[in-house]
Design a protein around this motif. Structure first.
Motif, PDB file in Angstrom:
ATOM      1  N   PHE A 116       0.857  -1.013   0.196  1.00  0.00           N
ATOM      2  CA  PHE A 116      -0.150   0.388   0.021  1.00  0.00           C
ATOM      3  C   PHE A 116       0.856   1.494  -0.375  1.00  0.00           C
ATOM      4  O   PHE A 116       2.410   1.379   0.915  1.00  0.00           O
ATOM      5  CB  PHE A 116      -0.297   0.061   1.617  1.00  0.00           C
ATOM      6  N   GLN A 126       0.437   5.585   1.544  1.00  0.00           N
ATOM      7  CA  GLN A 126      -0.251   6.018   2.196  1.00  0.00           C
ATOM      8  C   GLN A 126       0.564   7.552   2.351  1.00  0.00           C
ATOM      9  O   GLN A 126       1.454   7.617   2.838  1.00  0.00           O
ATOM     10  CB  GLN A 126      -0.185   5.499   3.392  1.00  0.00           C
ATOM     11  N   GLY A 173      -1.294  11.525   6.329  1.00  0.00           N
ATOM     12  CA  GLY A 173      -2.905  12.304   6.635  1.00  0.00           C
ATOM     13  C   GLY A 173      -4.157  11.577   5.505  1.00  0.00           C
ATOM     14  O   GLY A 173      -4.695  12.362   6.226  1.00  0.00           O
ATOM     15  N   LYS A 174      -3.512  10.694   5.188  1.00  0.00           N
ATOM     16  CA  LYS A 174      -4.277   9.829   3.815  1.00  0.00           C
ATOM     17  C   LYS A 174      -4.825   9.135   3.761  1.00  0.00           C
ATOM     18  O   LYS A 174      -4.259   7.949   4.999  1.00  0.00           O
ATOM     19  CB  LYS A 174      -4.369  10.466   2.142  1.00  0.00           C
ATOM     20  N   GLY A 175      -5.369   7.905   3.072  1.00  0.00           N
ATOM     21  CA  GLY A 175      -5.948   6.986   2.760  1.00  0.00           C
ATOM     22  C   GLY A 175      -4.803   6.027   2.726  1.00  0.00           C
ATOM     23  O   GLY A 175      -4.245   6.644   2.428  1.00  0.00           O
ATOM     24  N   LEU A 176      -5.231   4.830   2.297  1.00  0.00           N
ATOM     25  CA  LEU A 176      -4.457   3.762   2.170  1.00  0.00           C
ATOM     26  C   LEU A 176      -5.163   2.691   0.789  1.00  0.00           C
ATOM     27  O   LEU A 176      -6.195   2.670   0.036  1.00  0.00           O
ATOM     28  CB  LEU A 176      -4.465   2.458   3.021  1.00  0.00           C
ATOM     29  N   LEU A 183       3.151   0.886   2.737  1.00  0.00           N
ATOM     30  CA  LEU A 183       2.981  -0.271   3.826  1.00  0.00           C
ATOM     31  C   LEU A 183       2.742  -1.801   3.453  1.00  0.00           C
ATOM     32  O   LEU A 183       2.286  -1.347   2.146  1.00  0.00           O
ATOM     33  CB  LEU A 183       2.198  -0.115   4.020  1.00  0.00           C
TER      34      LEU A 183
END
Lengths: 113, 112
Positions: free
Chosen positions: B36, B38, B41-44, B89
């Protein structure tokens, strides 16, 4: 890619208040998950939900937390009495897909004051 | 209990360089491994997913490999760009419906 939306994008609440975070999958699927990420830390599993029942929960998911799918569409995470340490990014994900993998929503940033 | 680790924790490279991010997992009985991205402060955002029966997956300038027997996966980024700056990640999945176990991530900074 299967989409997941989450509302609100940011929620600010006072300690001790109840919050409900919502997840809306685009298509009708059975496996859902909630994760959280405290600032600067790992993404941690909270709970998995299959066929309208909890299938697994982590140690973090104590009695203050609950999940449900009230209308067969939205998938909610409720925190009954928020604590300062509940401040985190909360992610909803859908999974159980052929070939595996999970697809995550954009997250809800929860700030507890 | 599955544990996922990633090294390095942070990496800073000049633009154009090729780089490798490493991921290790303790339980080799995985269904698949997912990488992933990222942004702060954001999503995956899912980048690549490697099935346990596969050795590698490619998407554009990204190539991910998987060696189940040694419990390792690598993410190779070719010709890095400033827009690649983010945290990467890796995450292991035991079955198609199991929870995902995340590593702590590698924070990448690509300097123009």
């Amino acid at each position: 890619e299967p989409e997941v939306t989450q509302t609100p994008s940011h929620q600010v609440t006072q300690m001790g208040q109840e919050v409900i975070l919502r997840c809306v999958p685009i298509s009708n699927h059975l496996y859902f998950y909630w994760y959280r990420q405290i600032l600067g830390q790992k993404v941690e599993f909270l709970v998995s939900f299959y066929n309208n029942e909890i299938s697994e929960k982590s140690e973090i998911f104590d009695d203050q937390f609950s999940v449900e799918r009230p209308d067969g569409s939205n998938f909610t995470l409720k925190i009954r009495s928020t604590k300062l340490e509940d401040s985190a990014m909360y992610f909803c994900a859908r999974g159980g897909l052929a070939g595996g993998g999970q697809f995550f929503g954009p997250g809800t940033r929860l700030t507890v004051l | 209990k599955q544990e996922v680790t990633q090294i390095p924790a942070a990496l800073s490279v000049p633009e154009g360089e090729n780089l490798v991010l490493n991921c290790s997992f303790t339980d080799s009985a995985i269904y698949n491994l997912q990488w992933f991205r990222q942004d702060p402060g954001k999503g995956l955002t899912s980048l690549l997913l490697i099935q346990s029966s596969q050795r590698e997956q490619t998407s554009g300038r990204l190539n991910a490999s998987l060696d189940k027997s040694s419990g390792r996966s690598t993410l190779y980024i070719a010709a890095s760009q400033p827009g690649d700056s983010a945290t990467y990640l890796c995450a292991a999945l035991k079955t198609s419906y199991d929870k995902v176990i995340f590593g702590p991530g590698t924070s990448l900074s690509v300097i123009p």
